[in-house]
Design a protein around this motif. Structure first.
Motif, short mmCIF file in Angstrom:
data_model
loop_
_atom_site.label_atom_id
_atom_site.label_comp_id
_atom_site.label_asym_id
_atom_site.label_seq_id
_atom_site.Cartn_x
_atom_site.Cartn_y
_atom_site.Cartn_z
N SER A 220 -28.58 27.68 12.83
CA SER A 220 -28.74 27.57 11.38
C SER A 220 -27.37 27.66 10.72
O SER A 220 -26.72 28.70 10.81
CB SER A 220 -29.65 28.70 10.89
OG SER A 220 -29.68 28.74 9.48
N PRO A 222 -25.09 27.61 7.30
CA PRO A 222 -25.27 27.82 5.87
C PRO A 222 -24.60 26.69 5.08
O PRO A 222 -23.80 25.94 5.63
CB PRO A 222 -24.52 29.11 5.61
CG PRO A 222 -23.37 29.05 6.57
CD PRO A 222 -23.93 28.38 7.81
N PRO A 225 -22.11 28.45 -1.00
CA PRO A 225 -22.52 28.48 -2.41
C PRO A 225 -21.35 28.06 -3.30
O PRO A 225 -20.27 28.62 -3.21
CB PRO A 225 -22.89 29.95 -2.65
CG PRO A 225 -23.17 30.50 -1.28
CD PRO A 225 -22.20 29.79 -0.39
N LYS A 298 -17.11 33.53 7.61
CA LYS A 298 -17.23 34.80 6.89
C LYS A 298 -18.60 34.94 6.23
O LYS A 298 -19.17 36.03 6.14
CB LYS A 298 -16.12 34.84 5.83
CG LYS A 298 -15.57 36.22 5.56
CD LYS A 298 -14.43 36.17 4.58
CE LYS A 298 -14.48 37.36 3.66
NZ LYS A 298 -13.63 37.24 2.49
N LEU A 299 -19.09 33.81 5.78
CA LEU A 299 -20.35 33.77 5.03
C LEU A 299 -21.54 34.25 5.86
O LEU A 299 -22.51 34.79 5.31
CB LEU A 299 -20.58 32.32 4.61
CG LEU A 299 -21.64 31.97 3.59
CD1 LEU A 299 -21.35 32.65 2.28
CD2 LEU A 299 -21.67 30.45 3.40
N THR A 300 -21.50 34.03 7.16
CA THR A 300 -22.69 34.34 7.98
C THR A 300 -22.46 35.43 9.00
O THR A 300 -23.41 35.86 9.65
CB THR A 300 -23.15 33.10 8.78
OG1 THR A 300 -22.05 32.61 9.55
CG2 THR A 300 -23.66 32.02 7.85
N PHE A 302 -22.03 38.90 10.78
CA PHE A 302 -22.33 40.31 10.56
C PHE A 302 -22.18 41.03 11.89
O PHE A 302 -22.31 40.46 12.95
CB PHE A 302 -23.72 40.51 9.94
CG PHE A 302 -24.86 40.01 10.78
CD1 PHE A 302 -25.24 38.67 10.72
CD2 PHE A 302 -25.56 40.86 11.62
CE1 PHE A 302 -26.29 38.20 11.50
CE2 PHE A 302 -26.62 40.40 12.38
CZ PHE A 302 -26.99 39.05 12.32
N ILE B 218 -19.80 36.95 -0.50
CA ILE B 218 -21.14 36.39 -0.34
C ILE B 218 -21.52 36.45 1.14
O ILE B 218 -20.71 36.13 2.00
CB ILE B 218 -21.22 34.92 -0.79
CG1 ILE B 218 -20.60 34.72 -2.18
CG2 ILE B 218 -22.68 34.44 -0.80
CD1 ILE B 218 -20.59 33.26 -2.62
N PHE B 219 -22.74 36.85 1.39
CA PHE B 219 -23.29 36.79 2.75
C PHE B 219 -24.54 35.92 2.70
O PHE B 219 -25.40 36.08 1.84
CB PHE B 219 -23.64 38.20 3.24
CG PHE B 219 -24.35 38.21 4.57
CD1 PHE B 219 -23.74 37.67 5.70
CD2 PHE B 219 -25.62 38.75 4.70
CE1 PHE B 219 -24.40 37.68 6.94
CE2 PHE B 219 -26.28 38.77 5.93
CZ PHE B 219 -25.66 38.23 7.05
N SER B 220 -24.61 34.98 3.64
CA SER B 220 -25.76 34.09 3.71
C SER B 220 -26.57 34.43 4.95
O SER B 220 -26.08 34.29 6.07
CB SER B 220 -25.25 32.64 3.78
OG SER B 220 -26.31 31.76 4.05
N PRO B 222 -29.86 33.69 7.33
CA PRO B 222 -30.80 32.60 7.57
C PRO B 222 -32.24 33.13 7.54
O PRO B 222 -32.45 34.33 7.62
CB PRO B 222 -30.46 32.17 8.98
CG PRO B 222 -30.05 33.45 9.65
CD PRO B 222 -29.33 34.24 8.58
N LYS B 259 -25.13 43.76 4.72
CA LYS B 259 -25.42 42.51 5.43
C LYS B 259 -26.45 42.77 6.52
O LYS B 259 -27.42 42.02 6.66
CB LYS B 259 -24.15 41.98 6.11
CG LYS B 259 -23.06 41.45 5.22
CD LYS B 259 -21.94 40.97 6.15
CE LYS B 259 -20.72 40.47 5.45
NZ LYS B 259 -19.70 40.04 6.45
#
Lengths: 306, 306
Positions: A220, A222, A225, A298-300, A302, B218-220, B222, B259
């Motif tokens: 998946s 992202p 945004p 960085k966005l996804t 963790f 921002i954290f996305s 899924p 997160k």
């Protein structure tokens, strides 16, 4: 590795809440080849325009590293023209004009110098044209990726299914995946579509990113945004160009590398929407691209230590 | 750490393409408390039911580790009742019945034994009831998370904004974020909403996952692509319960840990939709949950060595 893209090279006239353009260079083949040229040069292109297509647009492609030997120029005919107007939410649009012109009887000639191409991206076109290109390549390419749209599902489903059965990777959006499979669940839809032939399926979800399917694996990706989507035209094609470009550059078609290719495609698409048409794509540097890919990471990411 | 949840404890009657239920236990407070009880026990609950609410349902909550001292039972009154029917796509539903009953004049009494609670989850309820709970806690909790919905934006925007200004984390869906902010871009919407008070914003996007915003980060997250969504009822509340539960358990409200809390919430929600009502949530084990969280990690991770 060598890369061949097929798709419309066209005029677009675009209207968004931010402004409007005259006829500018557009078409799936244009966006795909410009986007993929960030990764490999030359990018071979099979396409057709009329004699009204400006030499300067052809030069724009050449300057990006596009080999235009396969770009047919039809004397006395006119270039494909599309005009559209986006609604305020930028997620829907009205098509104002579609003039097929040269595309109506497009016979995709593959120059001899293009034989032996290893990576092929079939941009959205009639499935009959797409399959003709595959048939005209004497050696089966290492990877054939195909984009299509609901239009062909409505009017040419049998041709479409035949072409789909010939490719390695299919790319469609979520609604198209549902229409093609008759399944609402994207996971079920993916199974059915992969049973039609493609070993890999990409489902594009616009502002929600994209899914990559292969056997029982799912990735998946992202979408970034964004403060503002200035013009969504060509985003899907730019994604496809980045995807195939990254694969051709790295010459690795493992699932792990395809994930990265999806991220590179998404990063390219996120630039595309920042300005009208191809404008932003012609500005960005390799450094811009790497920084954007880092943003996606960085966005996804963790921490998984618990 | 101690955890308090506020929300409706109710009867639901649900119809989906897969079947229908009689009146079963439902309500935001129910889903939140069951979900968060996987992480911390006891979970304190402030809610109200009528004398028609079965003792066995209260025992179900208690067996999960819910402290029901704050669950008021109103003699001679009836429990809140909601009935809904999902469409074939499971993404939209019709509300068939809404009987507010005891919720109409709900005065949220906070038992003395609940004072000093560190983590508070305000489930979807009238913003006036939500702010009353905050006011009745003598010490400001370490973290207050608030869920709400478009209904309150339509009829009580001023009350809603007042309550929003009192909390640390707001959780809404994408359409609600747009309505609340007047911005279509979720990134712009997030900025405006955080300017109303909350330091953190969660935007839930259903089958497309969730976004967590904090300052410029921002954290996305899924959503897990599922073969079948059996019943979406309570998924958002289950998400909220997993989110606050994980934070209360780890007692770490850094962005990095939030997160992970979003992932745990998403994992809990992905179980919730597999069966009717709370059924699936009452079955799963810690091992199931950890395996699901690993699936989420696998879904989005990609190699960043180039």
């Amino acid at each position: 590795m060598s890369l061949l893209t097929v798709g419309s090279v066209a005029f677009d006239a675009i209207e968004t809440p931010f402004g409007k353009t005259d006829k500018i260079i557009g078409g799936a083949g244009t966006y795909i080849s410009i986007s993929s040229s960030f990764f490999v040069k030359p990018v071979r292109v099979v396409a057709v325009v009329g004699d009204d297509f400006p030499q300067e647009y052809i030069k724009t492609l050449q300057d990006q590293g596009v080999d235009t030997e396969g770009l047919q120029i039809k004397e006395g005919e006119k270039t494909f023209f599309w005009a559209g107007k986006y609604h305020n939410d930028m997620n829907s649009r009205d098509t104002l004009v579609t003039e097929l012109n040269v595309l109506e009887h497009f016979d995709p000639i593959v120059p001899e110098s293009y034989q032996g191409t290893e990576y092929v991206m079939l941009g959205n076109l009639s499935p009959q044209v797409q399959s003709t290109v595959i048939e005209r390549l004497k050696d089966r390419p290492k990877l054939v990726v195909m984009d299509t749209m609901n239009f062909w599902m409505d009017i040419a489903m049998e041709d479409l299914k035949k072409t789909i059965s010939m490719v390695d990777v299919l790319s469609v959006n979520d609604e198209e995946a549902r229409q093609l499979s008759g399944e609402y669940s994207l996971k079920k839809a993916a199974k059915k579509i992969m049973a039609m032939g493609p070993k890999y399926l990409i489902i594009k979800k616009g502002e929600h990113g994209a899914l990559l399917f292969h056997e029982d694996q799912i990735f998946s990706a992202p979408a970034l945004p964004l403060e503002e989507v200035f013009d969504p035209t060509g985003a899907g094609d730019t994604f496809a160009g980045g995807f195939i470009g990254y694969l051709a550059k790295t010459d690795d078609i493992s699932f792990e590398n395809m994930k990265k290719a999806v991220i590179y495609g998404s990063a390219m698409a996120s630039f595309c929407v920042e300005k009208f048409g191809t404008e932003r794509l012609l500005e960005i540097t390799e450094k811009d691209l790497e920084a954007r890919v880092q943003e996606f990471h960085k966005l996804t990411s963790f921490d998984m230590t618990f």
